[in-house]
Design a protein around this motif. Structure first.
Motif: not given
Length: 727
Positions: A562-571, A608-615, A673-676
């Motif tokens: 799971c962590l390997d894949r999340i790292k690739k998704m945000t590379s 003020i914090v805004k979340v742009k995108k989440m994976w 936010p955009e969510v993937e």
């Protein structure tokens, strides 16, 4: 026993709404005057408790779970369709209902797929094998030459519907252990994104919820609320109500007061009138004069060591790198978009209740004890409602509607809370304090860990005791209050999933000032939020990448994947000025779904914090419906981000002051936010609960991203309190 579709419908004996068997046409012409005799002789180990073959060729599935938006209806339909090699279009699902479906307790804890769906899978597989065996014996054709497809068995020169093969009977045999599970070997429907039939209806606004129920002659009610939890009714002169338009009855039982009228708006205006006439004794004050975080530490607490191994104390003291941090989460609301609602009907000493409760059988038992009516005389039908995950006001409003119906027999009584009531009287997710300490060796590995957390219990759901229901505390009989409730919810995910040789986890369980119960993920939200923020801080202390630091402490290949894949998704993510990227991971309950998440945030000129995108990457073992799993995960990520940034229950000395969407702000559409989300489907594994997996890690990822953007650690939620928006 011959059992037809007509018999089943007759047995129900009450209105069924648009998404159930009878269709919306029945809403206006069925009175629901006769409670069905409970058919609780069906044992859960029997096929008949889960599955019925209907005369028209459809398959009726009976689940004791409720549809809360999690998609359980399509998931169990897929599971049954797979094992019976029958199109999901031919599978109907009847939701939780006393005397009809199995008693599966609550729809809670991310257990619906793990329990109900797997029971239905086994029942359907066993049914397939027994049906083929019956046809083989009936026709003298070997089973190997028979085919079951879309409700029909064919082979040789024979072809019959399943209903004909059974000669109108049902399969009452024990399920046993089926020789083959098609969901593992064939996967024609399971593992596919079969669309939910209710989504298009939701979008068009024509899906029927409990709030939409209508019955001939139905009356409307409202409850008059006091100022606080322990307020008592002093006096009430109701002599002026007789000439009020639509007035039918004022019900007063101790300090419980309700009005019944012909029309809903008449009931609302009556409640305003009675509220002006009622005189209340205020009762105990809430601790509004001191910050809640400070107050919680002063409460008496039951202290217990939950986990301990190794000499953690020496390991921390002798570590070359040591670090401490404390975190806090406030009370959180369910904040249901649709206020809680129920309909109740009482006549001839029998009570019917239509409710969006998450547990029809526990509610029935609790109502029986509250009203002193035999359980056999109470029928509870689960009807989806506009709400959310956890113990919100659904059971309370059902109890209040039942109390009023008993006082006004012979007509359906509909009670819907107002927004103010929903916000101020529902049971909340409790506030928590989390304190962590750790020591790192010279290689940047954790060699000692200490975790203390302060929490109220996380569930006071109806369990047979009337005091778990809100109106019970205002009746003339003193039922008391629930107390701490389910302590285990506070402990959930308090033990880190990382490989640490020396550690101690200690719980401090208090009883807090506000009413609380189960909210999505229970204590796992606070525990994971704190642990994953602390892991980020430790990674910074060690001078390591936050994902690599986590990987260094994991020995579970599924977690690593799971962590390997999340790292690739945000590379390829590019961060601008005032932007940050944060990560987090958790294995929900340390036994359910694996989930890794990343969040990309941005700060504006007001801070003020805004979340742009989440994976997100989720591994829930075998996937039944990938779209459904993604939907659950996306929703959890967005809700957790809203909790982290915006949400906090506030109160004064009398009661809760967060009474609307201004004083309790949640994410607006433009803030989402955009969510993937990517799903790791492991067909060879058992399905794991997923509905609550995203909560804690998502909040931590957002807060870790704030640090990445600013270099400042925020440890108390919410990040963006209401005051920031009022500048």
């Amino acid at each position: 026993m011959i059992f037809t579709r007509r018999d089943f419908i007759k047995q129900l004996g009450f209105v069924s709404i648009g998404f159930s068997l009878l269709g919306t046409a029945c809403m206006s012409n069925e009175t629901g005057e006769n409670v069905a005799e409970s058919d609780e002789s069906n044992r859960p180990e029997d096929i008949n408790a889960w599955l019925r073959v209907m005369e028209d060729g459809s398959i009726l599935i009976l689940t004791g779970k409720m549809e809360l938006g999690q998609g359980i209806r399509i998931a169990v339909a897929q599971v049954a369709a797979e094992e019976l090699n029958t199109s999901p279009d031919l599978v109907e699902v009847n939701l939780a209902e006393t005397g009809v479906t199995a008693n599966e307790g609550y729809t809670a804890g991310s257990r619906s797929i793990e329990t109900s769906a797997m029971s239905i899978r086994n029942a359907a597989a066993a049914a397939r094998e027994k049906l083929l065996n019956l046809a083989s014996e009936k026709w003298g054709v070997p089973q190997s030459e028979l085919t079951l497809e879309n409700g029909t068995i064919s082979g040789g020169n024979e072809k019959m519907s399943l209903y004909e093969v059974l000669e109108g009977r049902q399969l009452r045999e024990e399920i046993g252990q089926p020789s083959e599970i098609y969901g593992k070997t064939r996967r024609k429907y399971v593992g596919q994104p079969v669309p939910r039939k209710d989504i298009s209806q939701m979008v068009r606004g024509n899906l029927d919820y409990v709030q939409d129920l209508d019955f001939p002659g139905m009356v409307h009610a409202r409850v008059i609320r006091p100022s606080g939890y322990t307020s008592k009714l002093g006096s009430l002169d109701d002599s002026s109500l007789e000439g009020f338009p639509g007035f039918l009855k004022l019900v007063r039982i101790g300090s419980f007061v309700g009005v019944i009228a012909e029309e809903e708006y008449q009931a609302i205006k009556l409640s305003w009138e009675v509220n002006d006439l009622a005189q209340w004794e205020l009762g105990d004050e809430l601790p509004a004069g001191v910050p809640l975080k400070e107050h919680l530490k002063t409460l008496d607490a039951e202290v217990e060591t939950e986990e301990e191994k190794g000499d953690w104390e020496s390991a921390i003291k002798e570590a070359p790198i040591q670090h401490k941090a404390a975190y806090y989460k406030p009370y959180l609301m369910h904040a249901a978009n649709g206020p809680s609602c129920a309909v109740a009907y009482f006549e001839d000493e029998k009570l019917q209740v239509w409710s969006h409760t998450q547990g029809v059988y526990p509610l029935r038992e609790t109502l029986a004890n509250l009203l002193e009516i035999p359980e056999a005389s109470i029928h509870v039908k689960g009807v989806p409602g506009s709400g959310c995950y956890g113990h919100n006001g659904a059971d309370d409003v059902a109890a209040e509607a039942a109390l009023l119906a008993v006082e006004f027999p012979g007509r359906h009584v509909r009670l819907q809370w107002m927004r103010d009531e929903e916000h101020r009287w529902e049971p909340y997710g409790t506030a928590m304090i989390m304190e962590l300490e750790a020591g790192l060796n010279s290689d940047g590995k954790i060699q000692g860990w200490k975790y203390d957390f302060w929490s109220d219990g996380h569930s006071t759901r109806p369990n047979g005791e009337p005091k778990t229901l809100l109106p019970a505390r205002f009746l003339d009989r003193d039922h008391g209050v629930p107390g701490v409730g389910f302590k285990g919810g506070a402990v959930r995910n308090s033990k880190p999933y990382y490989a640490i040789d020396a550690l101690q986890t200690t719980s401090h369980i208090f009883q807090g000032p506000l009413r609380k119960s189960a909210l999505r993920a229970l204590g796992a939200f606070g525990n994971i939020f704190a642990i994953e923020c602390f892991m980020d801080e430790l990674a910074h202390k060690a001078g390591k990448d936050p994902v690599e630091f986590r990987l260094d402490h994991l020995d579970d290949e599924r977690a690593v994947a799971c962590l390997d894949r999340i790292k690739k998704m945000t590379s390829e993510v590019k961060k601008g000025n005032g932007e940050g990227l944060g990560y987090a991971f958790a294995h929900y309950k340390n036994s359910a779904s694996y989930f890794a998440v990343a969040a990309h945030v941005q700060l504006n000129d007001k801070g003020i914090v805004k979340v742009k995108k989440m994976w997100g990457v989720i591994d829930s073992g075998e996937t039944i419906n990938p779209d459904g799993l993604k939907n659950q995960t996306e929703g959890g990520m967005i809700q957790a981000a809203s909790w982290a940034l915006r949400e906090e229950v506030q109160f004064d000395k009398e009661h809760v002051t967060s009474r609307d969407w201004h004083t309790y702000p949640i994410f607006r559409f433009e803030e989402i936010p955009e969510v993937e989300v990517e799903v790791i489907d492991r067909v060879e594994e058992k399905p794991l609960g997923a509905g609550e997996a995203a909560q804690g890690p998502s909040a931590a990822a957002v807060v870790n991203a704030v640090f990445d953007a600013t270099g400042e650690r925020i440890r108390d939620l919410p990040v963006n309190p209401v005051e920031k928006y009022l500048r």
